[in-house]
Design a protein around this motif. Structure first.
Motif, PDB file in Angstrom:
ATOM      1  N   VAL A 123      -3.567   2.248  -2.959  1.00 27.27           N
ATOM      2  CA  VAL A 123      -3.035   3.566  -2.836  1.00 27.27           C
ATOM      3  C   VAL A 123      -4.172   4.422  -1.917  1.00 27.27           C
ATOM      4  O   VAL A 123      -5.186   4.622  -2.235  1.00 27.27           O
ATOM      5  N   VAL A 124      -3.622   5.119  -0.904  1.00 28.52           N
ATOM      6  CA  VAL A 124      -4.283   6.141  -0.013  1.00 28.52           C
ATOM      7  C   VAL A 124      -3.616   7.646  -0.119  1.00 28.52           C
ATOM      8  O   VAL A 124      -2.478   7.698   0.079  1.00 28.52           O
ATOM      9  N   ALA A 148      -7.462   5.256  -9.314  1.00 26.42           N
ATOM     10  CA  ALA A 148      -8.630   4.415  -9.152  1.00 26.42           C
ATOM     11  C   ALA A 148      -8.880   3.392 -10.341  1.00 26.42           C
ATOM     12  O   ALA A 148      -9.399   2.216 -10.227  1.00 26.42           O
ATOM     13  N   ALA A 149      -8.123   3.595 -11.524  1.00 29.92           N
ATOM     14  CA  ALA A 149      -8.402   2.820 -12.714  1.00 29.92           C
ATOM     15  C   ALA A 149      -7.389   1.688 -12.524  1.00 29.92           C
ATOM     16  O   ALA A 149      -7.511   0.667 -13.352  1.00 29.92           O
ATOM     17  N   ARG A 150      -6.270   1.683 -11.757  1.00 32.95           N
ATOM     18  CA  ARG A 150      -5.572   0.496 -11.531  1.00 32.95           C
ATOM     19  C   ARG A 150      -5.410  -0.192 -10.219  1.00 32.95           C
ATOM     20  O   ARG A 150      -5.398  -1.236 -10.104  1.00 32.95           O
ATOM     21  N   TRP A 151      -6.083   0.557  -9.077  1.00 34.05           N
ATOM     22  CA  TRP A 151      -5.874  -0.180  -7.750  1.00 34.05           C
ATOM     23  C   TRP A 151      -7.111   0.711  -6.785  1.00 34.05           C
ATOM     24  O   TRP A 151      -7.553   1.288  -7.155  1.00 34.05           O
ATOM     25  N   PRO A 152      -7.454  -0.394  -5.896  1.00 27.81           N
ATOM     26  CA  PRO A 152      -8.243   0.134  -4.948  1.00 27.81           C
ATOM     27  C   PRO A 152      -7.515   1.580  -4.217  1.00 27.81           C
ATOM     28  O   PRO A 152      -6.404   1.567  -3.838  1.00 27.81           O
ATOM     29  N   THR A 153      -8.458   2.486  -4.227  1.00 23.38           N
ATOM     30  CA  THR A 153      -7.686   3.921  -3.951  1.00 23.38           C
ATOM     31  C   THR A 153      -8.958   4.456  -2.742  1.00 23.38           C
ATOM     32  O   THR A 153      -9.997   4.232  -2.980  1.00 23.38           O
ATOM     33  N   LEU A 154      -8.174   5.115  -1.952  1.00 22.03           N
ATOM     34  CA  LEU A 154      -8.809   5.811  -0.911  1.00 22.03           C
ATOM     35  C   LEU A 154      -8.480   7.346  -0.522  1.00 22.03           C
ATOM     36  O   LEU A 154      -7.214   7.497  -1.059  1.00 22.03           O
ATOM     37  N   ALA A 163       0.897  -1.248  -0.028  1.00 22.41           N
ATOM     38  CA  ALA A 163       0.042  -0.135   0.048  1.00 22.41           C
ATOM     39  C   ALA A 163       0.716   1.044   0.096  1.00 22.41           C
ATOM     40  O   ALA A 163       1.868   1.433   0.867  1.00 22.41           O
ATOM     41  N   CYS A 164       0.524   2.364  -0.985  1.00 26.63           N
ATOM     42  CA  CYS A 164       1.149   3.555  -1.121  1.00 26.63           C
ATOM     43  C   CYS A 164       0.393   4.546  -0.202  1.00 26.63           C
ATOM     44  O   CYS A 164      -0.686   4.797  -0.626  1.00 26.63           O
ATOM     45  N   PHE A 165       1.040   5.262   0.562  1.00 26.94           N
ATOM     46  CA  PHE A 165       0.407   6.274   1.357  1.00 26.94           C
ATOM     47  C   PHE A 165       0.992   7.674   0.699  1.00 26.94           C
ATOM     48  O   PHE A 165       1.909   7.983   1.298  1.00 26.94           O
ATOM     49  N   VAL A 166       0.195   8.200   0.044  1.00 30.57           N
ATOM     50  CA  VAL A 166       0.589   9.476  -0.658  1.00 30.57           C
ATOM     51  C   VAL A 166       0.268  10.890   0.016  1.00 30.57           C
ATOM     52  O   VAL A 166      -1.089  10.948  -0.178  1.00 30.57           O
ATOM     53  N   GLY A 167       1.070  11.586   0.315  1.00 32.33           N
ATOM     54  CA  GLY A 167       0.702  12.792   1.005  1.00 32.33           C
ATOM     55  C   GLY A 167       1.510  13.863   1.405  1.00 32.33           C
ATOM     56  O   GLY A 167       2.593  13.977   0.870  1.00 32.33           O
TER      57      GLY A 167
END
Length: 199
Positions: free
Chosen positions: A74-75, A109-115, A3-7
């Motif tokens: 990805v979050v 969101a076209a590639r992975w579950p995204t939040l 999981a990538c957490f981007v911020g």
């Protein structure tokens, strides 16, 4: 699970002497549920949505491509730094923030579950905090276009004594470990996150 957490700094966990932030705590809780999470913390201090948009694709692809056997997610958490005023204007105007967020969500969101987590309060500046409060529901409305779950943080953290107290004990902006534990508890009670991580 990877999981990538981007911020920004709140994703990075700035101010937390344990260095866990909310990301580390949520990853540890997932391990406790039997989900071996590799958490890539891609938070950079002072990053706006424009900064995140510029770097997200390369950074996320480098960590998630080529791992077909793993669950992936990805979050994102962004927006507060956009509302900071510099030279009499916001670092990123609201319309551009929404455009940046839309581009990120559309791609991810076209590639992975995204939040998407909404921005936390700006407790050090009441005027900026009002701008953050106004931005959060706009981001929430945007996520509906992409069927991306949204977790509003502003209201809950504005009324959190742990978050407010932690920021007051630190630099006035970032909370301490107790404040980040409060965010982690909100994420851990959030059904979309639990669906991804075995809750």
């Amino acid at each position: 699970m990877r999981a990538c957490f981007v911020g920004d700094s709140f994703t990075a966990g700035v101010g937390d002497a344990t260095t866990l932030g909310w990301v580390g705590r949520c990853a540890a809780a997932a391990w406790g549920r039997g989900v071996a999470v590799t958490a890539y913390n891609l938070g950079i201090r002072r990053d706006t949505s424009a900064d995140i948009r510029r770097r997200a694709e390369a950074e996320v692809l480098a960590r998630l491509v080529g791992t077909p056997g793993d669950a992936q997610a990805v979050v994102f958490c962004l927006g507060l730094n956009d509302t900071t005023f510099e030279d009499g204007m916001p670092r990123v105007p609201t319309e551009q923030t929404l455009d940046n967020a839309a581009a990120l969500l559309d791609w991810s969101a076209a590639r992975w579950p995204t939040l998407l987590l909404g921005p936390p309060p700006a407790l050090h500046d009441a005027v900026q905090d009002a701008r953050v409060a106004a931005l959060s529901p706009l981001l929430e409305a945007l996520t509906e276009r992409f069927a991306v779950p949204f977790l509003p943080l502003h209201a809950a953290l504005s009324h959190s004594s742990a978050w407010r107290g932690g920021a007051a004990r630190g630099d006035g902006v970032h909370p301490d470990a107790a404040g980040y534990a409060t965010v982690a508890a909100l994420v851990e009670a959030w059904e979309p996150w639990l669906e991804l991580t075995g809750g």
